[in-house]
Design an enzyme around this catalytic site. Structure first.
Site, mmCIF file in Angstrom:
data_model
loop_
_atom_site.group_PDB
_atom_site.id
_atom_site.type_symbol
_atom_site.label_atom_id
_atom_site.label_comp_id
_atom_site.label_asym_id
_atom_site.label_seq_id
_atom_site.Cartn_x
_atom_site.Cartn_y
_atom_site.Cartn_z
ATOM 1 N N ASP A 1 -35.209 37.145 29.314
ATOM 2 C CA ASP A 1 -35.999 36.871 30.665
ATOM 3 C C ASP A 1 -35.565 35.218 30.962
ATOM 4 O O ASP A 1 -35.638 34.434 29.978
ATOM 5 C CB ASP A 1 -37.140 37.055 30.592
ATOM 6 C CG ASP A 1 -37.743 37.332 32.133
ATOM 7 O OD1 ASP A 1 -36.823 37.383 33.112
ATOM 8 O OD2 ASP A 1 -38.925 37.210 32.340
ATOM 9 N N ASN B 1 -32.897 34.152 33.117
ATOM 10 C CA ASN B 1 -31.452 33.710 33.537
ATOM 11 C C ASN B 1 -31.649 33.292 34.895
ATOM 12 O O ASN B 1 -30.866 32.218 35.141
ATOM 13 C CB ASN B 1 -30.660 35.064 33.441
ATOM 14 C CG ASN B 1 -30.424 35.640 31.948
ATOM 15 O OD1 ASN B 1 -30.715 34.964 31.226
ATOM 16 N ND2 ASN B 1 -30.201 36.973 31.912
ATOM 17 N N HIS C 1 -26.841 34.863 34.270
ATOM 18 C CA HIS C 1 -26.612 36.060 33.471
ATOM 19 C C HIS C 1 -25.467 35.692 32.539
ATOM 20 O O HIS C 1 -25.494 36.231 31.500
ATOM 21 C CB HIS C 1 -26.498 37.373 34.433
ATOM 22 C CG HIS C 1 -27.615 37.692 35.160
ATOM 23 N ND1 HIS C 1 -28.647 37.708 34.637
ATOM 24 C CD2 HIS C 1 -27.778 37.813 36.415
ATOM 25 C CE1 HIS C 1 -29.693 38.056 35.551
ATOM 26 N NE2 HIS C 1 -29.136 38.278 36.480
ATOM 27 N N SER D 1 -32.931 47.320 33.140
ATOM 28 C CA SER D 1 -33.892 48.194 33.100
ATOM 29 C C SER D 1 -33.522 49.281 34.234
ATOM 30 O O SER D 1 -32.887 49.088 35.248
ATOM 31 C CB SER D 1 -35.401 47.646 33.223
ATOM 32 O OG SER D 1 -35.374 47.225 34.537
ATOM 33 N N GLU E 1 -35.460 49.541 36.459
ATOM 34 C CA GLU E 1 -35.975 48.966 37.680
ATOM 35 C C GLU E 1 -35.103 48.079 38.243
ATOM 36 O O GLU E 1 -35.225 47.678 39.362
ATOM 37 C CB GLU E 1 -37.452 48.288 37.367
ATOM 38 C CG GLU E 1 -38.741 49.256 37.127
ATOM 39 C CD GLU E 1 -38.708 49.881 35.712
ATOM 40 O OE1 GLU E 1 -38.209 49.245 34.754
ATOM 41 O OE2 GLU E 1 -39.095 51.185 35.973
ATOM 42 N N ASN E 2 -34.210 47.653 37.456
ATOM 43 C CA ASN E 2 -33.198 46.508 37.893
ATOM 44 C C ASN E 2 -32.257 46.937 38.943
ATOM 45 O O ASN E 2 -31.496 46.047 39.670
ATOM 46 C CB ASN E 2 -32.233 45.923 36.631
ATOM 47 C CG ASN E 2 -33.132 45.044 35.811
ATOM 48 O OD1 ASN E 2 -32.970 44.900 34.796
ATOM 49 N ND2 ASN E 2 -34.194 44.435 36.158
HETATM 50 C C1 FPP Z 1 -33.734 38.671 33.014
HETATM 51 O O1 FPP Z 1 -33.732 37.384 33.691
HETATM 52 C C2 FPP Z 1 -32.480 39.234 32.851
HETATM 53 C C3 FPP Z 1 -31.804 40.332 33.068
HETATM 54 C C4 FPP Z 1 -32.415 41.388 34.101
HETATM 55 C C5 FPP Z 1 -30.717 40.759 32.520
HETATM 56 C C6 FPP Z 1 -30.152 40.236 30.980
HETATM 57 C C7 FPP Z 1 -28.865 40.699 30.831
HETATM 58 C C8 FPP Z 1 -28.067 39.917 30.181
HETATM 59 C C9 FPP Z 1 -28.585 38.645 29.245
HETATM 60 C C10 FPP Z 1 -26.669 40.084 30.232
HETATM 61 C C11 FPP Z 1 -26.682 41.517 29.491
HETATM 62 C C12 FPP Z 1 -25.192 41.703 29.130
HETATM 63 C C13 FPP Z 1 -24.706 42.594 27.983
HETATM 64 C C14 FPP Z 1 -23.260 42.153 27.588
HETATM 65 C C15 FPP Z 1 -25.611 43.330 27.298
HETATM 66 P P1 FPP Z 1 -34.081 37.361 35.356
HETATM 67 O O2 FPP Z 1 -32.709 37.688 35.951
HETATM 68 O O3 FPP Z 1 -35.041 38.378 35.534
HETATM 69 O O4 FPP Z 1 -34.332 35.913 35.272
HETATM 70 P P2 FPP Z 1 -35.673 35.443 36.277
HETATM 71 O O5 FPP Z 1 -36.989 35.948 35.938
HETATM 72 O O6 FPP Z 1 -35.494 33.719 35.881
HETATM 73 O O7 FPP Z 1 -35.117 35.584 37.577
#
Ligand code: FPP
Length: 233
Positions: free
Chosen positions: A14, A16, A31, A59, A61-62
């Protein structure tokens, strides 16, 4: 580092989006930096005897996120397979998917399925990508599979926990020993609900793109200092 394990590490990657925002960058670049962090951690695993790494990539939910962000995440997965598959194969990494690939674009779905198939025999490390994954959805799917077995004549009275466990995406994989969540939140977010029954939790405020060996060692040291009693004394 003293102590043993975890043999199975699960991670909620979490932060990104916030990492990108802090830098005035679009979320998609957060990401992208997250994929780099994942690559780093995969490479670190063998040195710390982590044989199973399970990460929450997308997820159920995403899908509620803006279309452009969903697209960016899908494109990153596509790119990850293109760029990393050869190295993963060379290093004996088996790729598995936890989740329902049916809703993915067919090109990406086929690419992921081919990657899973072509690495299925690898045994050095098992990298499980939770993709279009939801813990409740997984349990419902498992319950439906058991219901079908009952309809076909099996007696549910004879079932134990392992019967449901085997119907989950994780199959006969061991449960995670340690779950790391980055980005400061302290919740499960529908990740591996059944499997984390006795998993140790470790949180950090560090955003996922900044996660590296220093944080990993911190988490492993904390884990190795804990006593796991699994309900005993
Ligand atoms: C949460 O951060 C992260 C995600 C929803 C996606 C995670 C995915 C990756 C790191 C890439 C996956 C790729 C591969 C190749 C498996 P957020 O966007 O919710 O961050 P925030 O809470 O700061 O908004």
């Amino acid at each position: 580092m003293a102590g043993e394990g975890p043999g199975h590490l699960a991670i909620i990657m979490d932060g990104n989006g916030r990492w990108a925002k802090d830098r005035g960058l679009p979320r998609a670049l957060g990401h992208r930096a997250g994929v780099e962090a994942l690559r780093r951690v995969v490479e670190l695993c063998p040195a710390y005897q982590i044989r199973y790494l399970t990460v929450y990539a997308f997820s159920t939910e995403n899908w509620k996120r803006p279309g452009a962000e969903v697209q960016a995440l899908m494109a990153l997965m596509d790119e990850f397979i293109d760029k990393e598959l050869a190295t993963l194969k060379k290093n004996g990494v088996s790729i598995r998917v936890l989740g329902d690939l049916a809703s993915l674009a067919s090109g990406l779905r086929k690419k992921i399925e081919a990657a899973v198939e072509s690495t299925a025999e690898n045994r050095e490390m098992i990298l499980s990508l939770a993709l279009n994954y939801g813990g409740r959805q997984e349990l419902l799917r498992g319950a439906k599979a058991l219901a079908k077995r009952a309809q076909a004549g099996e007696d549910p009275e004879g079932w134990g926990e392992e019967d449901l466990a085997r119907e989950l995406y994780t199959g006969d994989m061991p449960d995670p020993d340690l779950l790391i969540r980055t980005g400061g939140e302290q919740r499960y977010s529908n990740f591996l609900l059944w499997q984390v029954a006795y998993t140790e939790l470790w949180y950090t405020d560090t955003y996922w793109p900044d996660f590296g060996e220093e944080r990993l060692v911190e988490a492993l040291t904390a884990y190795r200092g804990r006593q796991r009693r699994f309900g005993g004394v």
